[in-house]
Design an enzyme around this catalytic site. Structure first.
Site, PDB file in Angstrom:
ATOM      1  N   ARG A  51      40.806  44.511  52.140  1.00 45.95           N
ATOM      2  CA  ARG A  51      40.255  43.955  50.777  1.00 45.95           C
ATOM      3  C   ARG A  51      41.400  43.491  49.807  1.00 45.95           C
ATOM      4  O   ARG A  51      42.559  43.644  50.502  1.00 45.95           O
ATOM      5  CB  ARG A  51      39.861  45.420  50.061  1.00 45.95           C
ATOM      6  CG  ARG A  51      40.054  46.585  50.286  1.00 45.95           C
ATOM      7  CD  ARG A  51      41.270  47.169  49.482  1.00 45.95           C
ATOM      8  NE  ARG A  51      41.381  46.816  48.177  1.00 45.95           N
ATOM      9  CZ  ARG A  51      42.298  46.282  47.572  1.00 45.95           C
ATOM     10  NH1 ARG A  51      43.526  46.124  48.277  1.00 45.95           N
ATOM     11  NH2 ARG A  51      42.367  45.727  46.403  1.00 45.95           N
ATOM     12  N   ALA A  53      41.730  39.656  47.531  1.00 48.20           N
ATOM     13  CA  ALA A  53      41.056  38.420  47.842  1.00 48.20           C
ATOM     14  C   ALA A  53      41.942  37.578  48.873  1.00 48.20           C
ATOM     15  O   ALA A  53      41.480  37.106  49.802  1.00 48.20           O
ATOM     16  CB  ALA A  53      41.212  37.487  46.476  1.00 48.20           C
ATOM     17  N   ASP A 244      40.667  37.421  41.593  1.00 48.89           N
ATOM     18  CA  ASP A 244      39.603  36.998  43.038  1.00 48.89           C
ATOM     19  C   ASP A 244      39.030  35.854  42.900  1.00 48.89           C
ATOM     20  O   ASP A 244      38.860  34.963  43.718  1.00 48.89           O
ATOM     21  CB  ASP A 244      38.465  38.150  42.722  1.00 48.89           C
ATOM     22  CG  ASP A 244      39.100  39.383  43.256  1.00 48.89           C
ATOM     23  OD1 ASP A 244      39.552  40.343  42.549  1.00 48.89           O
ATOM     24  OD2 ASP A 244      39.243  39.816  44.650  1.00 48.89           O
TER      25      ASP A 244
HETATM   26  O1  MRU Z   1      37.524  45.095  45.490  1.00 48.72           O
HETATM   27  P1  MRU Z   1      38.802  44.667  45.806  1.00 48.72           P
HETATM   28  O2  MRU Z   1      39.816  45.979  46.214  1.00 48.72           O
HETATM   29  O3  MRU Z   1      38.941  43.857  47.047  1.00 48.72           O
HETATM   30  O4  MRU Z   1      39.413  44.012  44.734  1.00 48.72           O
HETATM   31  C1  MRU Z   1      40.796  43.607  44.661  1.00 48.72           C
HETATM   32  C2  MRU Z   1      41.233  42.755  43.343  1.00 48.72           C
HETATM   33  O5  MRU Z   1      40.525  42.685  42.528  1.00 48.72           O
HETATM   34  C3  MRU Z   1      42.526  42.262  43.394  1.00 48.72           C
HETATM   35  O6  MRU Z   1      43.118  42.431  41.999  1.00 48.72           O
HETATM   36  C4  MRU Z   1      42.476  40.727  43.627  1.00 48.72           C
HETATM   37  O7  MRU Z   1      41.937  40.686  44.902  1.00 48.72           O
HETATM   38  C5  MRU Z   1      43.852  40.206  43.868  1.00 48.72           C
HETATM   39  S1  MRU Z   1      44.681  40.765  45.170  1.00 48.72           S
HETATM   40  C6  MRU Z   1      46.032  40.046  45.640  1.00 48.72           C
END
Ligand code: MRU
Length: 348
Positions: A51, A53, A244
């Protein structure tokens, strides 16, 4: 001085398979999941074994390679058709993080432009996935350095608040917002980090705190609702979060709770930074209102571990992301430098 590189790599290509750190088990267990098929990769992304982005983008790129390797026929046209289907399957896993779509489209373009035979196509796809991974690592290191130039200049060392996980686990292996924090620590400018626990999936409590402890970065975990209090008590010099999906006007979708953090930062005059690679910018969307927001299972709210904590009969709403308006963002820190949200389009 702490080393600038991290040794946590969430996605590793390993002889026709992909090894993922199982992020659903951290911090209690440091396990790997082996992924050998497109379906397994789609499950790993959807279930948040991998997980964040940029990490999702890297994983999806390798998912495309797995799809190409699974094709046993001898027609290149048929393989290209199959790759479109593989891309469609992977794109259905999570709707908000644009890196997923960006990486798959990049892989499809590579496949479409290939002029060699089937084996050349497969090896070109593997190289393309490795490049996406390598580029993200370098990009995050550049973001970390650019971040140093915009952090507030205060007489004491900085205390930075962050939300969700944006570290090595969420990227190819360095981090966006946590990468800036890591750079500030290496530069001797950081006193410590406040990490929001990040309800409901607890990425802050489970992943960010774990990464900081691995790196020796002093970390204090708070529940999400404590951030305003900490700012009122002047405990926070700056907030840095990841993203994201960022739209052309600078509106930013990030983990649920980011928007309220931006609002209270404004109220307390605390600079609010977004750190993200340009691969997270979706220039095809004008504003954040156009970003699809993932809604996840209600059990993430009504259940803690295996225990139900809410009355049967209650209703639930579980958006996984929210959109912070550009007007609340002090600067967006990218690999090409830090810019005001409205200047983002100049980096296109
Ligand atoms: O639901 P997730 O854990 O995939 O969400 C992750 C986030 O919201 C992060 O802040 C985002 O992906 C930035 S990662 C460098």
């Amino acid at each position: 001085m702490t080393s600038l590189s991290s040794s946590i790599y969430p996605v590793v290509w390993d002889d026709c398979k992909v090894r993922l750190i199982d992020q659903t088990r951290l911090p209690n267990q440091y396990n790997f999941v082996e992924v050998g098929t497109v379906e397994e990769m789609a499950f790993a992304i959807k279930s948040m074994i991998v997980r964040g982005a940029p990490a999702i983008g890297v994983a999806a790129a390798y998912g495309m390679v797995l799809g190409a390797m699974a094709y046993k026929g001898d027609s290149k046209a048929e393989l290209l058709e199959k790759l479109e289907l593989v891309g469609a399957t992977l794109k259905q896993t999570r709707p908000t993080a644009v890196n997923l779509f960006w990486a798959i489209d990049k892989m499809l373009k590579t496949a479409g432009e290939n002029t060699g035979d089937l084996s050349a196509l497969r090896s070109q796809l593997l190289s393309a996935a490795k490049n996406i991974q390598e580029d993200d690592l370098n990009t995050c290191k550049a973001i970390g350095q650019h971040g140093l130039s915009v952090l507030p200049d205060v007489p004491e060392k900085l205390t930075i608040l962050t939300h969700c996980n944006t570290g090595s686990l969420a990227t190819a292996g360095y981090g966006t917002a946590l990468g800036v924090i890591r750079s500030a620590f290496s530069a001797g400018r950081l006193a410590g980090v406040y990490a929001d626990e990040t309800r409901p999936r607890l990425q802050g409590a489970k992943l960010t705190a774990w990464e900081c402890v691995q790196e020796g970065i002093p970390v204090t975990v708070i529940t999400d609702s404590m951030a305003a209090h900490c700012m009122q008590k002047n405990l926070i010099h700056a907030v840095i979060v990841g993203a994201d999906r960022i739209t052309a006007n600078g509106d930013t979708a990030n983990k649920i709770g980011t928007y309220s953090l931006a609002v209270v930062s404004k109220m307390h005059n605390v600079p609010f930074f977004v750190a993200a690679p340009l691969s997270t910018v979706d220039f095809s969307l004008d504003t954040g209102a156009d970003i699809p927001i993932e809604e996840r299972d209600s059990a993430e709210i009504y259940q803690v571990g295996d225990t139900r904590i809410c009355a049967e009969g209650a209703n639930f709403y579980n958006p996984a992301f929210d959109v912070t308006p550009a007007s609340l963002i002090t600067a967006i820190i990218t690999e090409k430098g830090a810019v005001k949200p409205l200047e983002l389009k100049n980096l296109k």
